[in-house]
Enzyme design. Structure first.
Site, short mmCIF file in Angstrom:
data_model
loop_
_atom_site.label_atom_id
_atom_site.label_comp_id
_atom_site.label_asym_id
_atom_site.label_seq_id
_atom_site.Cartn_x
_atom_site.Cartn_y
_atom_site.Cartn_z
N VAL A 161 0.83 -1.20 0.00
CA VAL A 161 0.00 0.00 0.00
C VAL A 161 0.86 1.25 0.00
O VAL A 161 0.57 2.23 -0.69
CB VAL A 161 -0.95 0.00 1.22
CG1 VAL A 161 -1.60 1.36 1.41
CG2 VAL A 161 -2.03 -1.08 1.04
N GLU A 162 1.95 1.22 0.76
CA GLU A 162 2.77 2.42 0.92
C GLU A 162 3.59 2.75 -0.33
O GLU A 162 3.61 3.90 -0.76
CB GLU A 162 3.71 2.25 2.12
CG GLU A 162 3.01 2.25 3.47
CD GLU A 162 2.42 3.60 3.83
OE1 GLU A 162 2.81 4.61 3.21
OE2 GLU A 162 1.56 3.64 4.72
N THR A 163 4.27 1.77 -0.88
CA THR A 163 5.22 2.08 -1.96
C THR A 163 5.20 1.07 -3.11
O THR A 163 6.14 1.07 -3.91
CB THR A 163 6.67 2.14 -1.42
OG1 THR A 163 7.01 0.86 -0.86
CG2 THR A 163 6.82 3.21 -0.37
N TYR A 349 -7.68 3.24 5.10
CA TYR A 349 -6.33 2.71 4.97
C TYR A 349 -6.23 1.33 5.60
O TYR A 349 -5.71 0.38 4.98
CB TYR A 349 -5.33 3.67 5.62
CG TYR A 349 -3.91 3.18 5.61
CD1 TYR A 349 -3.06 3.48 4.55
CD2 TYR A 349 -3.41 2.41 6.66
CE1 TYR A 349 -1.75 3.02 4.54
CE2 TYR A 349 -2.11 1.94 6.65
CZ TYR A 349 -1.28 2.25 5.59
OH TYR A 349 0.01 1.78 5.57
#
Length: 373
Positions: A161-163, A349
Site C-alpha cells: 500500500v505504501e510504496t 487505509y
C-alpha cells in the site's frame, strides 16, 4: 555517556558541521517521538546509509518563506540540540518551498469514498507484486513473523500500500516536504515542525546528508514510508550490520514494520475484522470517528447488528461503515484493526491493508496448490 566527536552531515557544502558542541547523542537511546516508547538499543553506525534518490519531483519551487518562523526553528535546534547556527542557516538556504506539496495535502486519497479508494490498492498488479515480494523475502518474513507475531501478509500489504513494494518511494526531498509543511501549512505546522526536528536529529545520528533523502509529499521515507519520528523510534536493523536502511534493504524495512506493530500492541493470532449486517438505521448511532473498540458483539444485538461469523458475545469490537455505490458495507473492527490505524489514522487505509493481505494470502495458497508441470 555522550561521545565527544564531531559529526558532519555531509551536505555537500564544505565544512558544514551541524553540531557546535562536537558531540554525538548516545546511540543506545534513539527513540524520541514518544516518551512511553523506547526502541531497542542501536549501536553507532560505521557506514552512512545512502537513501535512494530516485527521480526528484520537478515542481515549481520557490525559496523558503516565513523567515521569522524559520529563524525561530533554527534557534530552537541550536539551543535544544546544540546544532551550529551558521551551518543551519546555510542548510535552509538550500531548502525550497513546493506548492505541489500543499496541493497534495489538501486532496488526500483518504477523502475518497471507500468504493473508489479500494480500487487504488486492490489491483492485480499490486497483488502479483506482493506475491513476488513475499517469495523474494520469504525467509526474512518467516523469521520476523516468528519473532514478533505480526503476520507476513500484513507486513507485505503495508509495504504494498505504501510504496508498491519499493517501486514508488516518493519524489520529493524530505527536507523540502517537511519544511514546506512546517512553515507554509499552518493547520498542521506543529506536527511537521516536530517531524522536521526529528529529521535533522535522525540525519545527525545516522550520518545522512539531509539534502539527499527523497520521500513522499508528507516527508515519509523508504519502503515502509516512515516519518522521521517513527524511523527514530521503530526502524530496525534486521541483519545486525549497524545500519537501519529502510530505503534499500527489504529485510530492515520488513523488520521495521513488524517492530512498529509489535510496539503498538499487535495481538498475535487475533483476527482483524469481520463483516456484519444490520436491520434498520439504529446502528448508525454507533458510527463515529473513533477507531478503538468501544462495544461488544453481544451489545450490538440491541442495535440490530449481526456478525456474519460466529463470534463470542464478549468480544470487543468497533462498528465501521464503508461507503459503496449503493449503501454501506458494515464491518466489526477488532483491536488489531485499531493497531493498523496507528500507521495511518484512517479506517479506509486499515481496511485496504486488511483486504490486500487477504488477497495476498489467497494468491499465495493458490500458487502453492498448483501442481508442478
Amino acid at each position: 555517556m555522550i561521545n565527544k566527536i564531531k559529526v558532519s552531515l555531509l551536505t555537500g557544502i564544505t565544512g558544514l558541521i551541524l553540531c557546535s558542541c562536537s558531540t554525538l547523542p548516545d546511540r543506545t537511546k534513539t527513540a524520541a517521538a514518544s516518551p512511553s516508547q523506547e526502541s531497542a538499543p542501536v549501536e553507532q553506525k560505521t557506514t552512512a546509509i545512502k537513501p535512494q534518490a530516485g527521480q526528484l519531483e520537478q515542481a515549481t519551487v520557490t525559496p523558503l518563506g516565513n523567515p521569522e518562523q524559520v529563524n525561530a526553528f533554527i534557534k530552537k535546534m541550536v539551543t535544544k540540540h546544540h546544532f551550529d547556527e551558521p551551518a543551519l542557516n546555510q542548510l535552509f538556504n538550500s531548502v525550497s518551498m513546493q506548492s505541489k506539496i500543499i496541493d497534495a495535502m489538501n486532496k488526500p486519497a483518504e477523502a475518497m469514498p471507500w468504493h473508489k479508494y479500494r480500487k487504488i490498492f486492490m489491483t492485480e498488479a499490486r497483488i502479483d507484486g506482493g506475491l513476488k515480494f513475499w517469495q523474494a523475502n520469504s525467509e526474512t518474513l518467516r523469521r520476523v513473523e516468528q519473532q514478533t507475531g505480526v503476520p507476513a501478509e500484513i507486513i507485505v500489504a503495508i509495504i504494498g500500500v505504501e510504496t508498491q513494494y519499493g517501486s514508488n518511494k516518493g519524489s520529493y526531498r524530505v527536507i523540502d516536504a517537511l519544511s514546506t509543511l512546517a512553515f507554509h501549512y499552518p493547520k498542521r505546522s506543529p506536527f511537521f515542525t516536530g517531524e522536521l526536528e526529528q529529521f535533522l536529529l535522525l540525519c545527525r545520528e545516522e550520518n545522512i546528508d539531509p539534502l539527499k533523502p527523497v520521500g513522499s509529499y508528507a516527508g515519509a521515507m523508504g519502503l515502509p514510508q516512515f516519518m522521521p519520528s517513527s524511523y527514530r523510534s521503530f526502524a530496525a536493523d534486521f541483519e545486525n550490520d549497524r545500519r537501519r536502511d529502510i530505503w534499500n534493504n527489504p529485510a530492515d524495512a520488513i523488520a521495521s514494520v513488524a517492530n512498529y506493530f509489535a510496539k503498538h500492541k499487535w495481538k498475535e493470532g487475533q483476527a482483524i475484522a469481520y463483516q456484519a449486517t444490520a436491520n434498520g438505521q439504529k446502528h448508525r448511532t454507533l458510527l463515529n470517528s473513533a477507531l478503538k473498540t468501544d462495544t461488544t458483539v453481544g451489545k450490538l444485538k440491541a442495535y440490530q447488528v449481526q456478525p456474519l461469523a460466529s463470534l463470542p458475545a464478549s468480544l470487543p469490537v468497533k462498528l465501521l461503515a464503508f461507503e459503496q455505490t449503493h449503501g454501506d458495507d458494515l464491518w466489526l473492527g477488532l483491536d488489531n484493526f485499531f493497531v493498523i490505524t496507528r500507521y495511518n489514522h484512517s479506517p479506509l487505509y486499515a481496511m485496504a491493508v486488511f483486504q490486500l493481505s487477504q488477497a495476498l494470502t489467497n494468491r499465495q495458497q493458490v500458487t502453492r496448490a498448483k501442481p508442478l508441470r
